[in-house]
Design an enzyme around this catalytic site. Structure first.
Site, PDB file in Angstrom:
ATOM      1  N   ASP A  42       4.639  -0.067  -1.950  1.00  0.00           N
ATOM      2  CA  ASP A  42       3.534   0.873  -2.096  1.00  0.00           C
ATOM      3  C   ASP A  42       3.933   2.245  -1.565  1.00  0.00           C
ATOM      4  O   ASP A  42       4.804   2.367  -0.690  1.00  0.00           O
ATOM      5  CB  ASP A  42       2.310   0.381  -1.321  1.00  0.00           C
ATOM      6  CG  ASP A  42       1.737  -0.903  -1.882  1.00  0.00           C
ATOM      7  OD1 ASP A  42       1.931  -1.143  -3.089  1.00  0.00           O
ATOM      8  OD2 ASP A  42       1.100  -1.651  -1.119  1.00  0.00           O
ATOM      9  N   LYS A  43       3.256   3.258  -2.058  1.00  0.00           N
ATOM     10  CA  LYS A  43       3.509   4.630  -1.600  1.00  0.00           C
ATOM     11  C   LYS A  43       3.440   4.729  -0.074  1.00  0.00           C
ATOM     12  O   LYS A  43       4.281   5.388   0.552  1.00  0.00           O
ATOM     13  CB  LYS A  43       2.474   5.571  -2.228  1.00  0.00           C
ATOM     14  CG  LYS A  43       2.511   6.989  -1.692  1.00  0.00           C
ATOM     15  CD  LYS A  43       1.359   7.822  -2.215  1.00  0.00           C
ATOM     16  CE  LYS A  43       1.324   9.198  -1.562  1.00  0.00           C
ATOM     17  NZ  LYS A  43       0.133   9.985  -1.987  1.00  0.00           N
TER      18      LYS A  43
END
Length: 313
Positions: free
Chosen positions: A141-142
């Site tokens: 994930d970011k």
């Protein structure tokens, strides 16, 4: 690049009961039904301000907002982005992704991705995997940091994806979660799929509806209102650690999506991203078969958080 467009539509009484995806496809003819369903899954279609499933039956007078992002170019443009390279040879590339970096282009993130940086660093990856995610075997994930492996050849890509499917790739994370986890260790074996009412989230689903997901955890240190864990992924579902830990009542610190009830004790220091770091990665070299293992130290943001939690004991 074309600009994003937005439509606001109102459901007529005669259209009551129609499926959301079919209704939008008929009212916005430049979008195919498949494209509409993708937009719904990405949270770009809202009914009275809320994300709904494609099968949602519309009611008279409901307002439907449709955000149409500009079409992504077929080919990814390379960008000279600095990469923290842990290991590299002619076959694979292991990088340490910083928090805040998106792995590959998606809605709202057309540039500045890890994939674009990889393409600039190793142009031969352009033909490996998908055109928008060259060489990307798995992602983070970011707001998660840590180790990722990139395939530099088609043969390496096939080998690594097969290893992931066979669950022989070892991925270990550090996670700081809310609450004091009572068990010294544990296993979460709960299927994961799209949230039934919020298409931008994942959720634990009844057996037979979601995809199998298995997470193991080990308590490293407990604090008054938080716990430091080592977490191992046996499967690789979207948001798996976040969803599984939240299902136990221990969401990952910094997680605004799965953070649960309001009123939890706040983090003692300003914090960027999720308290989640991919710290260990092991797999077999796609060409030689030799076992490879890599580690990434805990990033300063998580070290500072742990120091502050210890000081509050």
């Amino acid at each position: 690049m074309s600009a994003a467009t937005a439509r606001t539509l109102t459901v007529a009484a005669a259209d009551a009961g129609m499926r959301l995806d079919r209704w939008v496809a008929e009212r916005v003819p430049e979008l195919s039904r498949a494209r509409v369903q993708t937009l719904i899954d990405d949270g770009c279609v809202r009914v009275d301000g809320r994300a709904r499933k494609a099968s949602h039956r519309l009611g008279p007078g409901e307002t439907v907002d449709v955000d149409i992002p500009p079409p992504a170019p077929e080919a990814l443009a390379p960008e000279p982005i600095a990469l923290a390279i842990v290991f590299e040879d002619d076959t694979v590339l292991v990088v340490d992704k910083p928090v805040g970096m998106v792995v590959h282009p998606g809605a709202g993130h057309a540039t500045g991705t890890l994939a674009a940086g990889v393409l600039a660093h190793a142009p031969a990856t352009a033909g490996v995997g998908g055109p928008r995610r060259p060489g990307v075997v798995h992602r983070l994930d970011k707001d998660t940091s840590g180790l990722l492996v990139i395939a530099k050849t088609a043969a390496a890509y096939d080998s690594l994806t097969a290893q992931l499917a066979a669950r022989t790739v070892s991925r270990r994370y550090r996670a700081i979660v809310h609450g004091r986890v009572a068990s010294a260790s544990g296993t979460v074996d709960k299927p994961i799929g799209r949230h039934p009412h919020d298409r931008v989230r994942m959720a634990v689903l009844p057996r037979g509806r979601g995809k199998p997901a298995l997470t193991r955890f080990l308590v490293l240190e407990r604090f008054a209102h938080f716990t430091d864990l080592e977490v191992g992924l046996e499967t690789g579902r979207t948001h798996q650690i976040r969803v599984h830990m939240a299902s136990l009542g221990h969401p990952v610190a910094g997680d605004r999506v799965y953070g649960g009830r309001p009123g939890r004790p706040p983090l003692p220091v300003p914090f960027e991203g999720l308290a989640l770091h991919a710290a260990k990665l092991a797999f077999l070299h796609p060409l030689t078969g030799a076992p490879l293992q890599f580690t990434s130290p805990l990033p300063p943001r998580m070290e500072r958080l742990l120091e502050n939690l210890r000081s509050l004991r």
